[in-house]
Enzyme design. Structure first.
Site, mmCIF file in Angstrom:
data_model
loop_
_atom_site.group_PDB
_atom_site.id
_atom_site.type_symbol
_atom_site.label_atom_id
_atom_site.label_comp_id
_atom_site.label_asym_id
_atom_site.label_seq_id
_atom_site.Cartn_x
_atom_site.Cartn_y
_atom_site.Cartn_z
ATOM 1 C CD GLN A 136 -2.208 -6.287 0.790
ATOM 2 O OE1 GLN A 136 -1.193 -6.408 0.107
ATOM 3 N NE2 GLN A 136 -2.443 -6.691 1.952
ATOM 4 N NE ARG A 315 -0.479 -9.809 -0.751
ATOM 5 C CZ ARG A 315 0.141 -9.110 -1.554
ATOM 6 N NH1 ARG A 315 1.003 -7.959 -1.038
ATOM 7 N NH2 ARG A 315 0.315 -9.153 -2.784
HETATM 8 N N1 CP Z 1 1.169 -4.756 -0.178
HETATM 9 C C1 CP Z 1 1.993 -4.942 -1.350
HETATM 10 O O1 CP Z 1 1.515 -5.155 -2.443
HETATM 11 O O2 CP Z 1 3.488 -4.699 -1.281
HETATM 12 P P1 CP Z 1 4.420 -4.533 -2.471
HETATM 13 O O3 CP Z 1 4.076 -3.243 -2.944
HETATM 14 O O4 CP Z 1 5.756 -4.556 -1.654
HETATM 15 O O5 CP Z 1 4.365 -5.772 -3.292
#
Ligand code: CP
Ligand code: NVA
Length: 330
Positions: A136, A315
């Site tokens: 992230q 991402r």
């Molecule tokens: N930001 C993120 O990790 O999203 P998810 O939980 O949907 O993977």
């Protein structure tokens, strides 16, 4: 010296140099341009990866899968393995290492992802644990870099909210590595872990970064990016009352954005976010605590300053870069 990340795991970012992180950011930008131009690649052709999930996900799972397919690899999603139930982690890791070229893990314990790396013999990527969310942080910095003309070393990133959570920890680490100014704004009870702060302040001595902690919204002054995350992370569902009491004055709303004194400041959030009543959790919080929105106001979430969907897209490109760099043909 050329950067070579082949065979490396991506677990916390603490063991990556600033140059290695910049290499991943540049590679992600190249892969993004290539995707935008409609060019399919083969950098992961012949590679098989497995995605182990103990916690739920939308972005991380889909980013790993699409990134892998875009470059010609194959992905297996596994959320109901024998690991830890009928088979030890060590044995499972050794088996997966025979089948796969790389393993992604999302779950609770940081030790699990580290032990997978220890026993599997292949690169392991941390897709979020209770402690860190390093893929992230790479997407977040990529988004910041896309939105500012300044070098990252001159940028101020403010995280406001639960500043000791996984997302905040990884932001502090990447900020320290890249020489940024990182300010965590939270009530004292939710300040980052002192040992991690001390460790990152040591890194900061080398990189010129600044790591600041405060419980005052005055820390927003001069921010280039204001970041927040949910007040209650996965696995902490019993803590809504406590967190709302602690964090209700730390919502990122229009007044908070104004306190940056920077009209070009962007708003970032890893997502998912509670900014309206369109979720089961949002409606539960409304019923029990009377709030319409939590960590960010709907107004800021939807504002021109918000880059949350660019960040979500990034991402994909950054996770692709991590996989290409560690197991790819390039
Ligand atoms: N930001 C993120 O990790 O999203 P998810 O939980 O949907 O993977
Ligand atoms: N801190 C959040 C991040 C979700 C992507 C959680 O762990 O639930």
């Amino acid at each position: 010296m050329p950067i070579n990340l082949k065979g490396r795991s991506y677990l916390t970012l603490k063991d990556f140099t600033p140059q290695e992180i910049c290499y991943l950011l540049d590679l992600a930008a190249d892969l993004k341009s290539k995707k935008r131009a409609g060019i399919r690649g083969d950098l992961l052709a012949g590679r098989n990866i497995v995605l182990l999930f103990e916690k739920t996900s939308t972005r991380t799972r889909c980013a790993f899968e699409t990134a892998c397919w875009d470059e010609g690899g194959n992905a297996t999603f596994l959320s109901n393995s024998q690991m830890g139930k009928k088979e030890s982690l060590e044995d499972t890791a050794k088996v997966l290492g025979r089948f796969y070229d790389g393993i992604e893990f999302r779950g609770f314990s940081q030790k699990t992802v580290e032990d997978l790396a220890r026993f599997s013999g292949v690169p392991v990527w941390n897709g979020l644990t209770d402690l860190y969310h390093p893929t992230q942080a790479l997407a977040d910095v990529m988004t910041l870099r896309e939105n500012t003309a300044k070098p990252l070393g001159e940028c101020k990133l403010v995280f406001m909210g639960d500043a000791r959570n996984n997302v905040a920890n990884s932001l502090m680490i990447i900020s320290a590595k890249l020489g940024m100014r990182y300010t965590a704004i939270s009530p004292r009870e939710l300040a980052p872990d002192a040992a991690l702060v001390a460790q990152m302040r040591e890194v900061a001595k080398e990189t010129g970064a600044q790591i600041e902690l405060t419980d005052s919204l005055s820390g927003l002054e001069g921010a280039d990016a204001v970041y927040t995350d949910v007040w209650v992370s996965m696995g902490e569902e019993a803590k809504f009352a406590e967190r709302i009491a602690l964090l209700k004055d730390y919502q990122v709303n229009a007044a908070a954005m104004a306190r940056t004194n920077n009209p070009r400041a962007i708003f970032l959030h890893c997502l998912p976010s509670f900014h309206d009543l369109e979720t089961e959790t949002g409606r539960m919080v409304k019923e029990k605590f009377g709030l319409d929105e939590m960590e960010v106001s709907d107004e800021v979430f939807r504002s021109a300053q918000s880059r949350v969907f660019d960040q979500a897209e990034n991402r994909l490109h950054t996770i692709k870069a991590v996989m290409v760099a560690t197991i790819g043909r390039q």
